[in-house]
Scaffold this motif. Structure first.
Motif, mmCIF file in Angstrom:
data_model
loop_
_atom_site.group_PDB
_atom_site.id
_atom_site.type_symbol
_atom_site.label_atom_id
_atom_site.label_comp_id
_atom_site.label_asym_id
_atom_site.label_seq_id
_atom_site.Cartn_x
_atom_site.Cartn_y
_atom_site.Cartn_z
ATOM 1 N N THR A 129 -1.528 -0.903 -14.029
ATOM 2 C CA THR A 129 -1.561 -1.205 -15.464
ATOM 3 C C THR A 129 -2.502 -2.372 -15.755
ATOM 4 N N LEU A 130 -2.973 -3.057 -14.713
ATOM 5 C CA LEU A 130 -3.884 -4.190 -14.873
ATOM 6 C C LEU A 130 -5.334 -3.718 -14.807
ATOM 7 N N PRO A 131 -6.275 -4.491 -15.345
ATOM 8 C CA PRO A 131 -7.690 -4.181 -15.120
ATOM 9 C C PRO A 131 -7.985 -4.125 -13.618
ATOM 10 N N GLU A 132 -8.916 -3.300 -13.216
ATOM 11 C CA GLU A 132 -9.178 -3.085 -11.794
ATOM 12 C C GLU A 132 -9.462 -4.389 -11.052
ATOM 13 N N ALA A 133 -10.214 -5.290 -11.672
ATOM 14 C CA ALA A 133 -10.573 -6.545 -11.017
ATOM 15 C C ALA A 133 -9.368 -7.442 -10.770
ATOM 16 N N LYS A 134 -8.252 -7.155 -11.441
ATOM 17 C CA LYS A 134 -7.061 -7.998 -11.319
ATOM 18 C C LYS A 134 -6.035 -7.440 -10.332
ATOM 19 N N ARG A 135 -6.378 -6.406 -9.597
ATOM 20 C CA ARG A 135 -5.410 -5.758 -8.703
ATOM 21 C C ARG A 135 -5.531 -6.236 -7.255
ATOM 22 N N GLN A 136 -6.364 -7.192 -6.986
ATOM 23 C CA GLN A 136 -6.655 -7.575 -5.604
ATOM 24 C C GLN A 136 -5.483 -8.301 -4.946
ATOM 25 N N PRO A 137 -5.319 -8.124 -3.645
ATOM 26 C CA PRO A 137 -4.176 -8.724 -2.946
ATOM 27 C C PRO A 137 -4.088 -10.238 -3.078
ATOM 28 N N ASN A 138 -5.191 -10.947 -2.855
ATOM 29 C CA ASN A 138 -5.123 -12.410 -2.904
ATOM 30 C C ASN A 138 -4.647 -12.922 -4.257
ATOM 31 N N LEU A 139 -5.020 -12.232 -5.312
ATOM 32 C CA LEU A 139 -4.616 -12.672 -6.647
ATOM 33 C C LEU A 139 -3.123 -12.434 -6.857
ATOM 34 N N LEU A 140 -2.643 -11.249 -6.526
ATOM 35 C CA LEU A 140 -1.212 -10.956 -6.666
ATOM 36 C C LEU A 140 -0.377 -11.905 -5.813
ATOM 37 N N PHE A 141 -0.725 -12.040 -4.543
ATOM 38 C CA PHE A 141 0.079 -12.863 -3.639
ATOM 39 C C PHE A 141 0.030 -14.334 -4.059
ATOM 40 N N GLY A 142 -1.147 -14.800 -4.490
ATOM 41 C CA GLY A 142 -1.266 -16.185 -4.924
ATOM 42 C C GLY A 142 -0.421 -16.481 -6.148
ATOM 43 N N VAL A 143 -0.423 -15.560 -7.113
ATOM 44 C CA VAL A 143 0.369 -15.768 -8.324
ATOM 45 C C VAL A 143 1.865 -15.750 -7.994
ATOM 46 N N ALA A 182 2.406 -10.551 -14.313
ATOM 47 C CA ALA A 182 1.237 -9.897 -14.903
ATOM 48 C C ALA A 182 0.523 -10.823 -15.878
ATOM 49 N N ALA A 183 1.291 -11.559 -16.675
ATOM 50 C CA ALA A 183 0.677 -12.489 -17.625
ATOM 51 C C ALA A 183 -0.146 -13.548 -16.896
ATOM 52 N N GLU A 184 0.366 -14.032 -15.782
ATOM 53 C CA GLU A 184 -0.351 -15.048 -15.011
ATOM 54 C C GLU A 184 -1.595 -14.455 -14.347
ATOM 55 N N ILE A 185 -1.468 -13.246 -13.819
ATOM 56 C CA ILE A 185 -2.613 -12.589 -13.190
ATOM 57 C C ILE A 185 -3.748 -12.409 -14.181
ATOM 58 N N ARG A 186 -3.414 -12.051 -15.408
ATOM 59 C CA ARG A 186 -4.447 -11.768 -16.409
ATOM 60 C C ARG A 186 -5.273 -12.997 -16.764
ATOM 61 N N VAL A 187 -4.736 -14.183 -16.599
ATOM 62 C CA VAL A 187 -5.474 -15.390 -17.004
ATOM 63 C C VAL A 187 -6.026 -16.147 -15.796
ATOM 64 N N SER A 226 0.813 -1.222 0.000
ATOM 65 C CA SER A 226 0.000 0.000 0.000
ATOM 66 C C SER A 226 0.844 1.269 0.000
ATOM 67 N N ARG A 227 2.143 1.149 0.379
ATOM 68 C CA ARG A 227 3.044 2.304 0.416
ATOM 69 C C ARG A 227 4.133 2.230 -0.654
ATOM 70 N N ASP A 228 4.056 1.219 -1.512
ATOM 71 C CA ASP A 228 5.106 0.960 -2.502
ATOM 72 C C ASP A 228 4.680 1.538 -3.853
ATOM 73 N N GLU A 229 5.137 2.723 -4.154
ATOM 74 C CA GLU A 229 4.673 3.400 -5.377
ATOM 75 C C GLU A 229 5.032 2.626 -6.637
ATOM 76 N N GLU A 230 6.161 1.946 -6.637
ATOM 77 C CA GLU A 230 6.560 1.211 -7.842
ATOM 78 C C GLU A 230 5.623 0.035 -8.100
ATOM 79 N N ILE A 231 5.336 -0.750 -7.082
ATOM 80 C CA ILE A 231 4.423 -1.883 -7.282
ATOM 81 C C ILE A 231 3.006 -1.396 -7.543
ATOM 82 N N LEU A 232 2.579 -0.347 -6.852
ATOM 83 C CA LEU A 232 1.244 0.197 -7.125
ATOM 84 C C LEU A 232 1.128 0.648 -8.574
#
Length: 311
Positions: free
Chosen positions: A41-55, A81-86, A30-36
């Motif tokens: 750059t992803l669709p809004e629905a793909k920005r959720q924590p569980n999805l990022l951390f799981g991938v 990002a490629a994995e998150i998108r699918v 939440s404080r990391d401007e680079e990762i944010l």
């Protein structure tokens, strides 16, 4: 809500007291401007924590230390990002059956279960698991599902299930090691008991596979429901699914499911399925609302670990 707000909120409302690793990591993101910036750059629905951390976990990356996580995500962002998108979060937590059991056990038997957003179908076997509500134990199988229950007496029996069907945009196959690996990656790092539960529940499903259908929760639900045996009580249910569905589509789904015979059980966040006159939740942590046929009955925890009845 900004992406930073989403991660800060996840840390405080969902991970705090449940996963110190994810609480620490979510606050750092939440404080990391680079990762944010990368997430945005992803669709809004793909920005959720569980999805990022799981991938990241699925691809072998570190989640225990925020600095190592940052370096790994930045270096490997193209693959992540490629994995998150699918992919989508498809947490298939058998423990949620402990939330369903008090309702399922008291509906007219036998039951035909139809789960929307079924993932690998592990919540279609409430009759095969055992349950422990405090000192009260029900059933004799494995795994044993623990749930703190307040506001009502524990159920006294196991439902009689004669048909199991699931509907999902991308149903998972628990006999496929790659699909099980994704389910494993979605389990929070410290939760070894949930990881063991996943293996035990997957073995049950693999030995007696349910009918899992690839399809849309609106367009394809009536056809699947029509396959349920007419002499069984149809129960359409879903747990922590509709937040991934657009609001207008949720409304259409509720109209469709209300038009089906049988019963409808939902366990969803109160801002996803809204009800009038809800009491205050038992504490400030994240809760879903358990409802039967549109009537709210209890506050529930997301992995099935606790429920507080108010009806």
């Amino acid at each position: 809500m900004t992406t930073a707000d989403r991660y800060a909120g996840f840390a405080v409302r969902e991970a705090r007291g449940v996963s110190p690793v994810y609480e620490r990591l979510s606050l750092a993101v939440s404080r990391d401007e680079e990762i944010l910036g990368l997430l945005d750059t992803l669709p809004e629905a793909k920005r959720q924590p569980n999805l990022l951390f799981g991938v990241v976990r699925l691809l072998g990356g570190p989640v225990e230390e925020p600095d190592a996580f940052h370096d790994h995500v930045v270096e490997h962002w193209a693959a992540i990002a490629a994995e998150i998108r699918v992919r989508a979060t498809q947490t298939n937590e058998a423990g949620r059956c402990a939330l369903l059991l008090p309702l399922l056990a008291h509906l007219p038997q036998p039951l035909a279960l139809l789960e929307v957003g079924t993932s690998g179908g592990l919540c279609l076997y409430p009759d095969r698991y055992s349950y422990r509500y405090g000192e009260h134990t029900i059933g004799g199988g494995e795994p044993v599902l623990d749930c703190e229950l307040a506001g009502r007496e524990p159920p006294v029996g196991i439902p009689h299930v004669v048909w199991r069907g699931g509907l999902d945009l991308n149903p998972l196959d628990v006999t496929d090691p790659a699909d099980v690996a994704w389910l494993d990656a979605l389990i929070w790092p410290e939760h070894a008991h949930r990881r063991a539960r996943l293996r035990a529940a997957a073995a049950i499903a693999a030995a007696d596979p349910p009918l899992l259908v690839r399809g849309d929760l609106v367009d394809d639900l009536p056809a699947l429901a029509a396959q349920a045996p007419a002499d069984a009580t149809l129960v359409v249910f879903h747990t922590s699914v509709l937040y991934q569905v657009a609001a207008a589509r949720r409304h259409t789904f509720t109209e469709v499911v209300r038009g089906l015979p049988g019963h409808w059980i939902a366990s969803e966040a109160p801002d996803v399925l809204r009800y009038e006159g809800l009491p205050e939740p038992p504490d400030a942590s994240f809760h879903n609302v358990l409802a039967l046929d549109g009537t709210p009955l209890a506050w529930t925890k997301g992995h099935g670990q606790a429920m507080t009845w108010f009806a």
